[in-house]
Write a protein that holds these residues in place. Structure first.
Motif, PDB file in Angstrom:
ATOM      1  N   MET A   1       0.837  -1.208  -0.297  1.00 36.88           N
ATOM      2  CA  MET A   1      -0.253  -0.154  -0.078  1.00 36.88           C
ATOM      3  C   MET A   1       1.098   1.145  -0.488  1.00 36.88           C
ATOM      4  SD  MET A   1      -3.282   1.927   0.207  1.00 36.88           S
ATOM      5  CE  MET A   1      -4.293   0.731   0.637  1.00 36.88           C
ATOM      6  N   LEU A   2       1.551   1.156   0.839  1.00 38.55           N
ATOM      7  CA  LEU A   2       2.957   2.705   0.765  1.00 38.55           C
ATOM      8  C   LEU A   2       3.234   2.731  -0.394  1.00 38.55           C
ATOM      9  CD1 LEU A   2       3.931   4.689   1.940  1.00 38.55           C
ATOM     10  CD2 LEU A   2       5.565   2.931   3.525  1.00 38.55           C
ATOM     11  N   HIS A   3       3.937   1.900  -1.321  1.00 34.69           N
ATOM     12  CA  HIS A   3       4.857   1.698  -2.088  1.00 34.69           C
ATOM     13  C   HIS A   3       3.566   2.272  -3.762  1.00 34.69           C
ATOM     14  CE1 HIS A   3       9.283   0.641  -0.533  1.00 34.69           C
ATOM     15  NE2 HIS A   3       7.990  -0.548   0.304  1.00 34.69           N
ATOM     16  N   PHE A   4       2.855   1.791  -3.626  1.00 34.13           N
ATOM     17  CA  PHE A   4       1.480   2.364  -4.288  1.00 34.13           C
ATOM     18  C   PHE A   4       1.731   3.628  -4.526  1.00 34.13           C
ATOM     19  CE2 PHE A   4      -2.695   2.918  -5.594  1.00 34.13           C
ATOM     20  CZ  PHE A   4      -2.799   1.988  -7.026  1.00 34.13           C
ATOM     21  N   ILE A   5       1.464   4.520  -3.374  1.00 29.84           N
ATOM     22  CA  ILE A   5       0.755   5.547  -3.050  1.00 29.84           C
ATOM     23  C   ILE A   5       2.392   6.630  -3.083  1.00 29.84           C
ATOM     24  CG2 ILE A   5       0.511   7.150  -1.342  1.00 29.84           C
ATOM     25  CD1 ILE A   5      -1.431   5.126   0.725  1.00 29.84           C
ATOM     26  N   GLN A   6       3.158   6.137  -3.465  1.00 29.40           N
ATOM     27  CA  GLN A   6       4.536   6.839  -3.200  1.00 29.40           C
ATOM     28  C   GLN A   6       4.988   6.622  -4.674  1.00 29.40           C
ATOM     29  OE1 GLN A   6       7.608   4.949  -1.389  1.00 29.40           O
ATOM     30  NE2 GLN A   6       7.246   5.660   1.244  1.00 29.40           N
ATOM     31  N   ASN A   7       4.435   5.648  -5.569  1.00 32.17           N
ATOM     32  CA  ASN A   7       4.697   5.594  -7.051  1.00 32.17           C
ATOM     33  C   ASN A   7       3.575   6.887  -7.180  1.00 32.17           C
ATOM     34  OD1 ASN A   7       6.025   4.075  -6.733  1.00 32.17           O
ATOM     35  ND2 ASN A   7       4.883   2.172  -6.671  1.00 32.17           N
ATOM     36  N   LEU A   8       2.449   6.324  -6.984  1.00 29.80           N
ATOM     37  CA  LEU A   8       0.683   7.778  -7.475  1.00 29.80           C
ATOM     38  C   LEU A   8       1.889   9.140  -7.335  1.00 29.80           C
ATOM     39  CD1 LEU A   8      -2.537   6.159  -5.783  1.00 29.80           C
ATOM     40  CD2 LEU A   8      -1.276   6.412  -8.235  1.00 29.80           C
ATOM     41  N   MET A   9       1.824   9.279  -5.752  1.00 30.57           N
ATOM     42  CA  MET A   9       2.903  10.515  -5.566  1.00 30.57           C
ATOM     43  C   MET A   9       3.604  10.472  -6.399  1.00 30.57           C
ATOM     44  SD  MET A   9       1.453  11.792  -2.783  1.00 30.57           S
ATOM     45  CE  MET A   9       2.841  13.559  -3.093  1.00 30.57           C
ATOM     46  N   ASP A  10       4.661  10.161  -6.678  1.00 29.25           N
ATOM     47  CA  ASP A  10       5.606  10.477  -8.219  1.00 29.25           C
ATOM     48  C   ASP A  10       5.142  10.896  -9.167  1.00 29.25           C
ATOM     49  OD1 ASP A  10       8.023   9.807  -6.111  1.00 29.25           O
ATOM     50  OD2 ASP A  10       7.830   7.836  -7.215  1.00 29.25           O
ATOM     51  N   GLN A  11       3.163  10.835  -9.851  1.00 30.70           N
ATOM     52  CA  GLN A  11       3.288  10.897 -10.889  1.00 30.70           C
ATOM     53  C   GLN A  11       2.193  12.100 -10.617  1.00 30.70           C
ATOM     54  OE1 GLN A  11       2.006   7.354 -13.151  1.00 30.70           O
ATOM     55  NE2 GLN A  11       2.557   6.096 -11.699  1.00 30.70           N
ATOM     56  N   PHE A  12       1.619  11.797  -9.938  1.00 28.64           N
ATOM     57  CA  PHE A  12       0.183  12.747 -10.083  1.00 28.64           C
ATOM     58  C   PHE A  12       0.372  14.189  -8.441  1.00 28.64           C
ATOM     59  CE2 PHE A  12      -1.645   8.514 -11.572  1.00 28.64           C
ATOM     60  CZ  PHE A  12      -1.833   9.307 -12.601  1.00 28.64           C
ATOM     61  N   GLY A  13       1.814  13.560  -7.434  1.00 19.25           N
ATOM     62  CA  GLY A  13       1.796  14.836  -6.465  1.00 19.25           C
ATOM     63  C   GLY A  13       0.238  15.316  -5.744  1.00 19.25           C
ATOM     64  N   TYR A  14       0.115  16.441  -6.124  1.00 21.37           N
ATOM     65  CA  TYR A  14      -0.570  17.436  -5.574  1.00 21.37           C
ATOM     66  C   TYR A  14      -1.851  16.660  -5.404  1.00 21.37           C
ATOM     67  CZ  TYR A  14       2.578  21.334  -5.872  1.00 21.37           C
ATOM     68  OH  TYR A  14       3.941  21.422  -5.544  1.00 21.37           O
ATOM     69  N   LEU A  15      -2.521  16.203  -6.265  1.00 16.58           N
ATOM     70  CA  LEU A  15      -3.435  15.412  -5.936  1.00 16.58           C
ATOM     71  C   LEU A  15      -4.055  14.096  -5.916  1.00 16.58           C
ATOM     72  CD1 LEU A  15      -6.552  15.114  -7.820  1.00 16.58           C
ATOM     73  CD2 LEU A  15      -5.369  13.248  -9.672  1.00 16.58           C
ATOM     74  N   VAL A  16      -3.066  14.082  -5.268  1.00 20.47           N
ATOM     75  CA  VAL A  16      -2.594  12.343  -4.298  1.00 20.47           C
ATOM     76  C   VAL A  16      -2.886  12.983  -3.336  1.00 20.47           C
ATOM     77  CG1 VAL A  16      -1.829  10.212  -4.020  1.00 20.47           C
ATOM     78  CG2 VAL A  16      -1.977  10.832  -6.214  1.00 20.47           C
ATOM     79  N   LEU A  17      -2.022  13.753  -2.933  1.00 24.14           N
ATOM     80  CA  LEU A  17      -1.667  14.600  -1.685  1.00 24.14           C
ATOM     81  C   LEU A  17      -3.224  14.645  -0.442  1.00 24.14           C
ATOM     82  CD1 LEU A  17       0.268  15.396   1.148  1.00 24.14           C
ATOM     83  CD2 LEU A  17       0.563  17.108  -0.102  1.00 24.14           C
ATOM     84  N   GLY A  18      -4.110  15.785  -1.318  1.00 24.11           N
ATOM     85  CA  GLY A  18      -5.128  15.727  -1.232  1.00 24.11           C
ATOM     86  C   GLY A  18      -6.109  15.128  -0.616  1.00 24.11           C
ATOM     87  N   ALA A  19      -6.125  14.436  -2.259  1.00 19.39           N
ATOM     88  CA  ALA A  19      -7.026  13.358  -1.642  1.00 19.39           C
ATOM     89  C   ALA A  19      -7.234  12.079  -1.009  1.00 19.39           C
ATOM     90  CB  ALA A  19      -7.387  12.335  -3.749  1.00 19.39           C
ATOM     91  N   ALA A  20      -5.736  11.925  -0.687  1.00 21.98           N
ATOM     92  CA  ALA A  20      -5.176  10.637  -0.055  1.00 21.98           C
ATOM     93  C   ALA A  20      -5.615  11.042   2.145  1.00 21.98           C
ATOM     94  CB  ALA A  20      -3.626  10.592   0.425  1.00 21.98           C
ATOM     95  N   LEU A  21      -5.664  12.580   1.840  1.00 21.73           N
ATOM     96  CA  LEU A  21      -6.247  13.160   3.259  1.00 21.73           C
ATOM     97  C   LEU A  21      -7.259  13.827   3.711  1.00 21.73           C
ATOM     98  CD1 LEU A  21      -1.915  16.215   3.197  1.00 21.73           C
ATOM     99  CD2 LEU A  21      -3.101  13.611   4.687  1.00 21.73           C
ATOM    100  N   MET A  22      -7.998  13.675   3.304  1.00 18.52           N
ATOM    101  CA  MET A  22      -9.300  13.783   2.585  1.00 18.52           C
ATOM    102  C   MET A  22      -9.880  12.391   2.788  1.00 18.52           C
ATOM    103  SD  MET A  22     -11.970  15.077  -0.036  1.00 18.52           S
ATOM    104  CE  MET A  22     -12.341  13.446  -1.028  1.00 18.52           C
ATOM    105  N   LEU A  23      -9.666  11.480   2.200  1.00 13.16           N
ATOM    106  CA  LEU A  23     -10.349  10.180   1.800  1.00 13.16           C
ATOM    107  C   LEU A  23     -10.132   9.381   3.966  1.00 13.16           C
ATOM    108  CD1 LEU A  23     -10.065   8.872  -0.814  1.00 13.16           C
ATOM    109  CD2 LEU A  23     -11.475   9.389  -0.310  1.00 13.16           C
ATOM    110  N   GLU A  24      -8.432  10.311   4.559  1.00  9.77           N
ATOM    111  CA  GLU A  24      -7.965   9.042   6.177  1.00  9.77           C
ATOM    112  C   GLU A  24      -9.071  10.600   7.046  1.00  9.77           C
ATOM    113  OE1 GLU A  24      -4.204   9.292   9.120  1.00  9.77           O
ATOM    114  OE2 GLU A  24      -4.241  10.297   7.159  1.00  9.77           O
TER     115      GLU A  24
END
Length: 422
Positions: free
Chosen positions: A1-24
């Motif tokens: 899960m962590l590596h998957f999110i890191q890969n998404l962060m490397d590709q989509f950056g801000y979008l993943v950051l904001g969405a992930a914290l909202m969902l958490e």
């Protein structure tokens, strides 16, 4: 899960950051702290912008808290009215909880961000208990940006050492959040049961001091110093246990790295000045000034003057015996650094001087400034000695705690002797 999110962060950056914290913050099991510290690493690598990362993360967290509040507000009351009695949270208990949350919940919201398992339900419970929307938004959004800014900035600071340090950072901030929550709860209980608590402490101490029933303004000082002594003593016991179990490794490693990464060689002149705050001439001058203040304003001059000398001399003997007992080898093969001689004696001398000043002045701002000066000077002394690799951060921390025990004990004894002599 962590590596998957890191890969998404490397590709989509801000979008993943904001969405992930909202969902958490809607109670999904996502690793928010790790994600934010990893964002800090990307900021360090100049792949993301620091300010924009905090803005995105804070906004995502704020949206999550807003949605969870809305869900709790719309669906919470009917549910608890129907099923709450089964979990001991019926209408009466819910009303009482709502009043408490209305009064103190705003402060809990900010602290709760740093406690996994608590922050996920804070928004829901705020809505359930009908915390006022404006109040909730103010503290929830403020806490969101404090929380995200803290972790992203720490990730940026540790930079290339992220893999090594992010678990330790999360652990210590979690402990800090829990401690802050416990302190807030203790403050609430003290405020609520202050009269009963004071009466019980006065009654208990009166067993040893027959004249204690004649207490006046000294009651608060005795209560506060006794409570502080008890808390610091328990913390001291915990530190000794951690020392004997060699539990300071991660703390020293992370803290030292952060300090040396933020303060380069240009800070050396300032650090020399900070270290001088714990020098013998400064401490002796402060002791003499305190003695003159006692002679000028003191009501029990002989008693206070005697305690001032006892605190100074006894503090020196206290720290010397402790260092010889623990016999820790510090950085650069410096012997006997636990607890820090400098932070211990600084908080003792500066603290007792501030106590004497506060005891004999009715000016509120002077009292506030005195406390701030003591805390600032003690912190700067510890910072300087870690900066120069003279001590470990845990040495400085232990100095604060051991010094606080000695200081609070002597304040308590002085007030008790003052009553006995009255």
């Amino acid at each position: 899960m962590l590596h998957f999110i890191q890969n998404l962060m490397d590709q989509f950056g801000y979008l993943v950051l904001g969405a992930a914290l909202m969902l958490e913050l809607l109670a999904l099991p996502l690793p928010g702290e790790v994600l934010m510290t990893y964002t800090g690493l990307l900021v360090f690598q100049q792949k993301l912008n620091w300010a924009l990362s905090i803005l995105t993360a804070g906004t995502g967290a704020s949206i999550g808290m807003t949605v969870s509040y809305g869900i709790g507000y719309k669906l919470g009351i009917p549910f608890f009215e129907k099923y709450g009695s089964r979990i001991h949270l019926g209408p009466d208990r819910l009303a009482a909880t709502s009043r408490w949350f209305e009064r103190y919940g705003n402060k809990v919201i900010i602290i709760a961000y740093f406690i996994p398992g608590i922050r996920h339900f804070t928004g829901y419970f705020s809505g359930i208990t009908r915390l006022r929307v404006r109040t909730y938004r103010l503290y929830a959004y403020t806490g969101a940006f404090i929380w995200t800014g803290t972790f992203i900035s720490l990730g940026k600071i540790v930079g290339p050492e992220w893999e090594q340090f992010h678990h330790s950072i999360t652990k210590y901030l979690l402990l800090a959040g829990i401690l802050a929550a416990l302190l807030l709860m203790a403050f609430y209980l003290f405020r609520k049961y202050k009269i009963k608590l004071n009466d019980r402490i006065v009654y208990w101490l009166s067993k040893a001091v027959k004249k204690f029933s004649s207490l006046g303004p000294a009651r608060f000082l005795i209560t506060a110093s006794f409570g502080l002594f008890l808390a610091l003593f328990m913390l001291m016991v915990g530190l000794v246990q951690d020392f004997l179990a060699n539990e300071f490794g991660d703390f020293d490693l992370v803290t030292s790295y952060v300090i040396h990464s933020q303060f380069d060689g240009n800070w050396k002149p300032w650090m020399n000045r900070f270290a001088d705050l714990a020098s013998s001439p400064v401490l002796l001058a402060l002791t003499v000034l305190s003695l003159l203040w006692v002679l000028y304003k003191g009501r029990d001059r002989m008693l206070e003057g005697s305690f001032l000398l006892f605190v100074y001399i006894g503090g020196e003997l206290w720290e010397e015996r402790l260092r010889l007992y623990f016999h820790r080898m510090g950085p650069e093969n410096i012997a006997n650094t636990f607890p820090s001689e400098q932070t211990l004696i600084t908080i003792v001398i500066f603290g007792f001087a501030a106590y004497l000043l506060i005891r004999h002045t009715g000016v509120a701002w002077v009292r506030t400034v005195s406390i701030i000066v003591v805390l600032a000077c003690s912190f700067l002394v510890g910072l300087s000695h870690v900066y120069f690799n003279l001590q470990y951060p845990s040495d400085a921390l232990a100095g604060y705690v051991f010094g606080g025990v000695w200081l609070s004990m002597n304040v308590l004894l002085l007030e008790l002797f003052r009553i006995m002599n009255s």
